[in-house]
Design a protein around this motif. Structure first.
Motif, short mmCIF file in Angstrom:
data_model
loop_
_atom_site.label_atom_id
_atom_site.label_comp_id
_atom_site.label_asym_id
_atom_site.label_seq_id
_atom_site.Cartn_x
_atom_site.Cartn_y
_atom_site.Cartn_z
N LEU A 411 0.84 -1.35 0.12
CA LEU A 411 -0.05 0.06 0.13
C LEU A 411 1.03 1.39 0.00
O LEU A 411 0.60 2.18 -0.72
N PHE A 412 1.91 1.18 0.78
CA PHE A 412 2.63 2.26 0.87
C PHE A 412 3.50 2.70 -0.33
O PHE A 412 3.65 3.90 -0.89
N ALA A 413 4.02 1.56 -1.04
CA ALA A 413 4.72 1.91 -2.48
C ALA A 413 3.49 2.36 -3.50
O ALA A 413 4.03 3.14 -4.25
N MET A 414 2.30 1.66 -3.28
CA MET A 414 1.68 2.23 -4.32
C MET A 414 1.06 3.67 -4.30
O MET A 414 0.83 4.48 -5.01
N MET A 415 0.86 4.11 -2.86
CA MET A 415 0.70 5.33 -2.55
C MET A 415 1.55 6.31 -3.16
O MET A 415 1.36 7.36 -3.60
N MET A 416 2.92 5.85 -3.05
CA MET A 416 4.04 6.69 -3.36
C MET A 416 4.47 6.81 -4.82
O MET A 416 4.86 7.72 -5.42
N LEU A 417 4.11 5.65 -5.68
CA LEU A 417 4.15 5.57 -6.91
C LEU A 417 3.22 5.73 -7.76
O LEU A 417 3.22 5.93 -8.96
N GLY A 418 2.02 5.88 -7.17
CA GLY A 418 0.83 5.62 -8.20
C GLY A 418 0.44 7.13 -8.74
O GLY A 418 1.01 8.12 -8.39
N ASP A 419 -0.51 7.11 -9.83
CA ASP A 419 -0.65 8.08 -10.46
C ASP A 419 -2.04 8.17 -11.27
O ASP A 419 -2.73 6.87 -11.12
N ASP A 420 -2.36 8.91 -12.18
CA ASP A 420 -3.64 8.68 -12.91
C ASP A 420 -3.59 7.40 -13.74
O ASP A 420 -4.61 6.65 -13.86
N ARG A 421 -2.49 7.00 -14.09
CA ARG A 421 -2.17 5.39 -14.89
C ARG A 421 -2.72 4.44 -14.10
O ARG A 421 -2.89 3.23 -14.72
N THR A 422 -2.69 4.52 -12.76
CA THR A 422 -2.85 3.45 -11.85
C THR A 422 -4.39 3.24 -11.50
O THR A 422 -4.69 2.20 -10.97
N VAL A 423 -5.33 4.22 -12.04
CA VAL A 423 -6.67 3.96 -11.97
C VAL A 423 -7.24 3.29 -13.27
O VAL A 423 -7.34 4.04 -14.22
N ALA A 424 -7.61 1.95 -12.98
CA ALA A 424 -8.10 1.15 -14.00
C ALA A 424 -9.44 1.46 -14.55
O ALA A 424 -9.85 1.76 -15.52
N ALA A 425 -10.17 1.74 -13.26
CA ALA A 425 -11.75 2.14 -13.53
C ALA A 425 -12.09 2.84 -12.52
O ALA A 425 -11.74 2.65 -11.52
N ARG A 431 -22.38 2.65 -11.25
CA ARG A 431 -22.17 2.65 -12.47
C ARG A 431 -20.66 2.83 -13.29
O ARG A 431 -20.11 3.51 -12.41
N LEU A 432 -20.27 2.28 -14.11
CA LEU A 432 -18.88 2.36 -14.90
C LEU A 432 -18.79 3.97 -15.24
O LEU A 432 -19.59 4.16 -16.10
N ALA A 433 -18.02 4.66 -14.37
CA ALA A 433 -17.84 5.99 -14.81
C ALA A 433 -16.46 6.41 -15.59
O ALA A 433 -16.57 7.18 -16.17
N HIS A 434 -15.70 5.46 -15.43
CA HIS A 434 -14.28 5.93 -16.24
C HIS A 434 -13.84 4.38 -16.45
O HIS A 434 -13.63 3.59 -15.46
N ASP A 435 -13.41 4.14 -17.70
CA ASP A 435 -12.58 2.85 -17.76
C ASP A 435 -11.28 3.28 -18.64
O ASP A 435 -11.27 3.52 -19.61
N ARG A 436 -10.29 3.06 -18.01
CA ARG A 436 -8.90 3.36 -18.69
C ARG A 436 -8.73 2.65 -19.99
O ARG A 436 -8.34 3.36 -21.00
N GLU A 437 -8.96 1.63 -19.84
CA GLU A 437 -8.86 0.87 -21.45
C GLU A 437 -9.60 1.35 -22.36
O GLU A 437 -9.10 1.41 -23.45
N ARG A 438 -10.91 1.96 -22.14
CA ARG A 438 -11.73 2.25 -23.10
C ARG A 438 -11.70 3.73 -23.37
O ARG A 438 -12.09 4.38 -24.28
N ALA A 439 -10.88 4.51 -22.55
CA ALA A 439 -10.83 5.79 -22.52
C ALA A 439 -9.79 6.24 -23.85
O ALA A 439 -8.95 5.65 -24.12
N THR A 440 -10.20 7.29 -24.45
CA THR A 440 -9.28 7.73 -25.55
C THR A 440 -8.11 8.59 -24.95
O THR A 440 -8.33 9.06 -24.10
#
Ligand code: GUN
Ligand code: ZN
Length: 440
Positions: A411-425, A431-440
């Protein structure tokens, strides 16, 4: 009629209570399931358990979304952000008061235009969902249309949002200043139209003491007294120049906080952004009234405002929430905010753990905003606002996490290294409001 329901399957982490400041969470404060499932019915969480325990219980034909290999958490919460400042993030080289005059006020002037307001609100919400934030307490501009645009966009997306019209009747460009009582009447119209509608709530928003007259602050206090379920947000003791200016403008007040106290603006639903330059006694006064300080680390570092002493607040019994304060802040992402919070804490000898960090970003913020029984945790009865994180979002994150042996470390490493790319959905209201794979 069959309910709208589905199962999200995968590893999940949630806080059930404050895990404390140590690197071992307090007993019963967290829940982690390696192969878990969240059963959602009509936008709410119906059950959370091991996948095997729930799989057979679902009506035939219900959808299962498989997030094996990911990590589900409650949607992130941002307790203080200016949607009207997205376009001036990262504007160079000024401290607070010059930054307001040189960049912020000109940008906010553009929100008189309904087309600009509505396009900006959509852009802001797209961006929030992309970074996994499902609830925020939001400053709009002085223009009522900026609030109508924001709430309309949030309502269409079924988001839980708190927002308000900025009140200013002095020390700002004419295009942004209210007629003293006219601004308050505009707020009352917005309250009537939006507060309590679907998942929306109104927050009274005097910008900060220097830009409101005594008369305007007094009128805001009057509205709050008559409707204690409203929120209030403003700024407090962010910058030394600002603190000195308030002392000049309000010589009758013993300190900055006293200005807000005099007009009845300090209550359990009040959020004061920053609160860096406070002493113990002021923290105690805020604590006694149940208010919270929005800690905005990336903004405080970017504007050179100072280091917020989170543990001094805790010692005074004062709740802190966690916020981006974009456009003073340099990241809209909760990860960016947590990284800033860790860095500020490290400089003060109080490094933030992953447990405490993710607690603050979810249930801690929900509680500070009096929403701790609805959002911020994965529990039956809670609203289904969920972020799905990808530990393999980048090769570096993947490699680092593969080296971690405990959940605390992961959790700590994820907290420090995470960013918008870490958010898959991102899921909001089931309701699904964002899906990284489908987003343009
Ligand atoms: N103080 C008054 N207005 C503002 C603002 O827009 N941003 C920040 N960071 N501080 C403020
Ligand atoms: Zn702010």
């Amino acid at each position: 009629m069959s309910a709208n329901q589905r199962l999200l399957r995968g590893p999940l982490f949630t806080c059930l209570d404050d895990p404390g400041e140590e690197n071992t969470p307090l007993t019963g404060s967290i829940r982690y399931l390696e192969d878990g499932a969240i059963w959602i019915v009509d936008g709410r969480i119906h059950a959370v358990d091991d996948y095997q325990a729930l799989a057979g219980a679902l009506p035939a034909g219900s959808e299962t979304v498989d997030y094996t290999g990911k990590l589900m958490m409650p949607g992130f919460i941002d307790s203080h952000v200016h949607y009207v400042q997205l376009d001036i993030m990262a504007s160079y080289g000024r401290e607070l008061l010059d930054w307001l005059n040189d960049y912020t006020f000109p940008a906010e002037c553009r929100f008189a235009d309904p087309a600009h307001a509505s396009a900006s609100a959509e852009r802001f919400l797209d961006e929030l969902l992309r970074v996994g934030t499902t609830t925020a307490q939001v400053f709009c501009s002085s223009h009522p249309v900026s609030v109508d645009s924001f709430f309309s966009a949030a309502q269409r997306r079924q988001l839980r949002m708190i927002a308000g019209k900025v009140l200013m009747d002095r020390h700002a460009p004419e295009a942004l200043t209210d007629d003293t009582l006219g601004g308050v009447r505009d707020s009352e119209r917005l309250i009537a139209d939006w507060h309590g509608r679907d998942r929306l709530a109104y927050t009274l928003t005097p910008r900060f003491a220097p830009t409101s007259t005594r008369e305007q602050l007094d009128a805001v206090g009057g509205v709050l007294r008559n409707a204690p379920d409203l929120y209030l947000q403003t700024h407090l003791s962010e910058n030394r120049g600002e603190v000195a200016w308030v002392a000049e403008l309000f010589p009758e007040s013993r300190d900055y906080l006293d200005v807000y106290e005099r007009y009845g603006l300090v209550g359990p639903r009040s959020t004061f952004a920053h609160g860096i330059h406070l002493d113990h006694e002021q923290r105690r006064r805020l604590a006694t009234r149940g208010a919270n300080i929005a800690f905005c680390p990336t903004s405080n570092l970017f504007l050179g405002s100072g280091l917020m002493d989170r543990l001094a607040c805790r010692d005074a019994g004062l709740a802190t929430s966690l916020a981006s304060d974009v456009g003073g802040g340099t990241s809209l992402s909760g990860f960016g905010t947590l990284q800033g919070a860790y860095q500020v804490g490290a400089l003060l000898g109080q490094p933030l753990t992953g447990w405490q960090g993710f607690y603050r970003l979810t249930l801690g913020n929900a509680r500070a905003l009096h929403l701790g029984d609805r959002i911020g945790s994965l529990q039956p009865g809670f609203e289904a606002d969920i972020v799905v994180l990808d530990p393999n979002a980048t090769p570096l994150l993947s490699r680092r996490l593969s080296q971690a042996t405990t959940l605390a470390e992961r959790l700590f490493a994820m907290m420090m290294l995470g960013d918008d790319r870490t958010v898959a959905a991102t899921w909001a209201n089931g309701r699904l409001a964002h899906d990284r794979e489908r987003a343009t």
